[in-house]
Design an enzyme around this catalytic site. Structure first.
Site, PDB file in Angstrom:
ATOM      1  N   PRO A 196     -33.376 -45.776 -20.391  1.00  0.00           N
ATOM      2  CA  PRO A 196     -32.535 -45.401 -21.522  1.00  0.00           C
ATOM      3  C   PRO A 196     -33.323 -44.819 -22.692  1.00  0.00           C
ATOM      4  O   PRO A 196     -34.181 -45.485 -23.258  1.00  0.00           O
ATOM      5  CB  PRO A 196     -31.864 -46.720 -21.921  1.00  0.00           C
ATOM      6  CG  PRO A 196     -32.413 -47.772 -21.036  1.00  0.00           C
ATOM      7  CD  PRO A 196     -33.529 -47.210 -20.248  1.00  0.00           C
ATOM      8  N   GLU A 197     -33.035 -43.566 -22.991  1.00  0.00           N
ATOM      9  CA  GLU A 197     -33.559 -42.940 -24.203  1.00  0.00           C
ATOM     10  C   GLU A 197     -32.360 -42.720 -25.125  1.00  0.00           C
ATOM     11  O   GLU A 197     -31.288 -43.250 -24.874  1.00  0.00           O
ATOM     12  CB  GLU A 197     -34.263 -41.623 -23.857  1.00  0.00           C
ATOM     13  CG  GLU A 197     -35.437 -41.818 -22.904  1.00  0.00           C
ATOM     14  CD  GLU A 197     -36.152 -40.516 -22.557  1.00  0.00           C
ATOM     15  OE1 GLU A 197     -36.123 -39.581 -23.363  1.00  0.00           O
ATOM     16  OE2 GLU A 197     -36.739 -40.445 -21.467  1.00  0.00           O
TER      17      GLU A 197
END
Length: 254
Positions: free
Chosen positions: A2-3
């Site tokens: 997750p960015e």
DNA sequence: GTTGTTACCTGTACGC
DNA sequence: TGCGTACAGGTAACAA
């Protein structure tokens, strides 16, 4: 992993489901996840009401009627509603009538009371960024990954943005015009990725267990030895800033 | 202060 | 089939 776009997707889903709810109880199954917390969340959270959910960089901030809760998903963190616990469920939040699970196989994620770590971050990568902040001696890829310069960009979007800007990941001290162009494409890439609900390259899923689709639009990331979409040259993979780095040797110059 | 390296962590892919 | 090893990359801590 997750960015910013993945975290943004999760925050948008969390908001309507948890704002206004009260935390009934919290069970920590893996203490490592709360290693940064100065307070025992099983003690301080029950009874508190959730007033807002927001994001700064890759961090999820849950504002409470008293204090705040910070969640970082690390590499493999997932927030899932009303599912059965798995061997990787690390924390269980019981809200009024909802069960919210925090699953994390590799346990790089963290949950803490307060927002001390968020205060140390640079401006969010979706806000207006100053080009001069990119002028550093370090490799530009390392600058993009440095969350104190600005926060939210990880390995995938660093590679994708550098490709679109035509900048080699090992460039240093980039000029102001190139920095301005880079900031422009960072914004473009992040917004496109949010529209696609993020990239699912490993095990990222949203709160409903759905995958994102931006991985289908990656131009360099995880495309080593495949032809560049612009010039046909084979995409190369190397290591920059200790991370796998994908680039086109023809389109991306110093 | 800045930059670069390593540790943490576990599932997956790969070679033998 | 089973085993050992390399690899993936988020942040923190440390060294230079």
């Amino acid at each position: 992993m997750p960015e910013l776009p993945e975290v943004e997707t999760i925050v948008r889903e969390l908001a309507p489901r948890i704002i206004g709810r009260r935390i009934v109880s919290v069970e920590v199954l893996q203490p490592r996840i709360t290693r940064h917390s100065t307070e025992d969340i099983t003690r301080v959270l029950p009874g508190r009401r959730i007033e807002n959910v927001r994001r700064h960089g890759k961090f999820i901030l849950i504002d409470l009627d008293e204090g705040a809760l910070t969640i970082h998903l690390g590499m493999t963190g997932q927030l899932l509603f009303d599912t059965s616990p798995t061997p990787y469920t690390r924390v269980m939040f019981t809200l009024d009538d909802t069960l919210l699970l925090y699953d994390d196989t590799r346990m790089f994620g963290a949950i803490e009371f307060g927002s001390a770590r968020v205060a140390k971050l640079g401006p969010d990568a979706l806000t207006e960024l100053a080009p001069e902040k990119l002028k550093r001696k370090a490799h530009i890829k390392a600058v993009l990954l440095n969350q104190s310069v600005f926060s939210g960009i990880g390995n995938i979007y660093a590679d994708e943005a550098l490709f679109r800007a035509g900048i080699k990941p090992t460039a240093r001290n980039i000029s102001r015009p190139r920095a301005k162009r880079l900031i422009q494409v960072i914004d473009e890439v992040l917004r496109e990725a949010i529209d696609s609900r993020g990239s699912s390259v490993s095990d990222y899923v949203d709160t409903e267990g759905r995958r994102g689709s931006f991985q289908n639009r990656h131009r360099v990331y995880a495309r080593e030895n495949q032809p560049c979409v612009t010039c046909g040259t084979l995409i190369r993979k190397t290591v920059v800033a200790g991370r796998g780095t994908h680039y086109c040797p023809k389109c991306q110059i110093r």
